[in-house]
Design an enzyme around this catalytic site. Sequence first.
Site, PDB file in Angstrom:
ATOM      1  N   LEU A   1       1.412  -1.045   0.152  1.00  0.00           N
ATOM      2  CA  LEU A   1      -0.123   0.019   0.058  1.00  0.00           C
ATOM      3  C   LEU A   1       1.017   1.190   0.122  1.00  0.00           C
ATOM      4  O   LEU A   1       1.527   0.792   0.560  1.00  0.00           O
ATOM      5  CB  LEU A   1      -0.813   0.014   1.131  1.00  0.00           C
ATOM      6  CG  LEU A   1      -2.362  -0.928   1.429  1.00  0.00           C
ATOM      7  CD1 LEU A   1      -2.721  -0.733   2.715  1.00  0.00           C
ATOM      8  CD2 LEU A   1      -2.998  -0.576   0.381  1.00  0.00           C
ATOM      9  N   ASP A   2       0.719   2.092  -0.489  1.00  0.00           N
ATOM     10  CA  ASP A   2       1.050   3.014  -0.732  1.00  0.00           C
ATOM     11  C   ASP A   2       1.531   3.755   0.512  1.00  0.00           C
ATOM     12  O   ASP A   2       0.719   3.391   2.014  1.00  0.00           O
ATOM     13  CB  ASP A   2       0.537   4.820  -1.113  1.00  0.00           C
ATOM     14  CG  ASP A   2       0.675   4.628  -3.124  1.00  0.00           C
ATOM     15  OD1 ASP A   2       1.383   3.759  -3.224  1.00  0.00           O
ATOM     16  OD2 ASP A   2      -0.139   5.082  -3.481  1.00  0.00           O
ATOM     17  N   LYS A   3       2.626   4.782   1.346  1.00  0.00           N
ATOM     18  CA  LYS A   3       2.711   5.182   2.478  1.00  0.00           C
ATOM     19  C   LYS A   3       1.623   5.729   3.087  1.00  0.00           C
ATOM     20  O   LYS A   3       1.420   5.756   4.545  1.00  0.00           O
ATOM     21  CB  LYS A   3       4.112   6.594   2.691  1.00  0.00           C
ATOM     22  CG  LYS A   3       3.825   7.026   3.431  1.00  0.00           C
ATOM     23  CD  LYS A   3       5.621   7.754   3.446  1.00  0.00           C
ATOM     24  CE  LYS A   3       5.376   9.490   4.606  1.00  0.00           C
ATOM     25  NZ  LYS A   3       5.890  10.213   4.837  1.00  0.00           N
TER      26      LYS A   3
END
Length: 364
Positions: A190-192
């Site tokens: 998942l993106d940051k």
Amino acid sequence: MSVTAAAQPAVPDMPPEASPRETPATEAGWDAGPVEGADDLGLVDEFMGPAEAQSELRQVAVAVAQHGARLDRALVELVPEFSRSYLQQLLSQGLVSLNGRPVTKAATRVKAGESVVIEMRPTLQSQAFRPESLPINVVYEDEHLLVINKPAGLVVHPAPGNWAGTLLNGLLARDEKAHLVPRAGIVHRLDKDTSGLMVVARDRATMDTLVRMIAERSVHRQYLALAHRPWMGPRNRTVQAPIGRDPRNRLRMAVVNLDSHAGKPARTDVKYLEGNDLGCWVECTLHTGRTHQIRVHMASLGHPLVADVLYGGGVAAGMARQALHAYRLSFAHPVSGQALEFHAPLPDDMRQALAEWGLGYNPP
């Protein structure tokens, strides 16, 4: 089995996120393959001085399973916590010995029982794969896998600009089995600044099966998102638009024409849940897992996510990160076949953003 995640613990400030890179599916967040960079993990530019760290000698024996294999491929299995590119660079630097003699050719064939000594030069990358005690919200755990609820602000995998304080570091500290599988068992990302559910493997067989299941689209994931502008069009919309690197800005992804630009097919189903003159609250179902897929597809509809500055969103409703949350994850257990379904509650920042816009939250 259906499980609802507990509320996420507070997470300390994290280092800035690295720039997007040419790797499979981060976001929206599924990455079924290795996350290695190429030139950015080089030894020459990233040696650490002797005052910072010292070399480590690692001695391993070639197993029967590696008999006859190329040395570079055997190394990946013998020390799986390091990337192939890093190990190949150690080879090229003469830092790998086979039966007491330095070897530089990756294609050298190995035999069962041979002794391999690797001088693990301390680069920023090699130092990144270190255990760090971090809070990890585990929703489900058995001997084969974990399901975690990732908070916004936590980077999943070490990369330039984020060599420490990542989920991978936390997994290495939490679980001894994480040292025995590549990337501590991480099979997708998942993106940051995207919160929500992720599955992590605890052994190699489970990892390989999960990677295959993700590729076959038998792992199902749904997201909740808050977007700008009143909803347009039918309540249910399907976006089938290929995604590739934005030719005008290499830091972004974009909907592209495959006749003239590199990219991959992508499909997102979007369901309108609620909205008003300020914006809309939607559920997004992924059928593919391209980098930033939901963010790109929502922007293409004229509804960029709140606070997603990279794709045209603005800071609003008190949100300091893109308003995107992976709230539902379901799949058949890769070993037992048992149907598993998990739900993660909406984080406080998104719940407060809904309230600020006068929207209610009723789980879909």
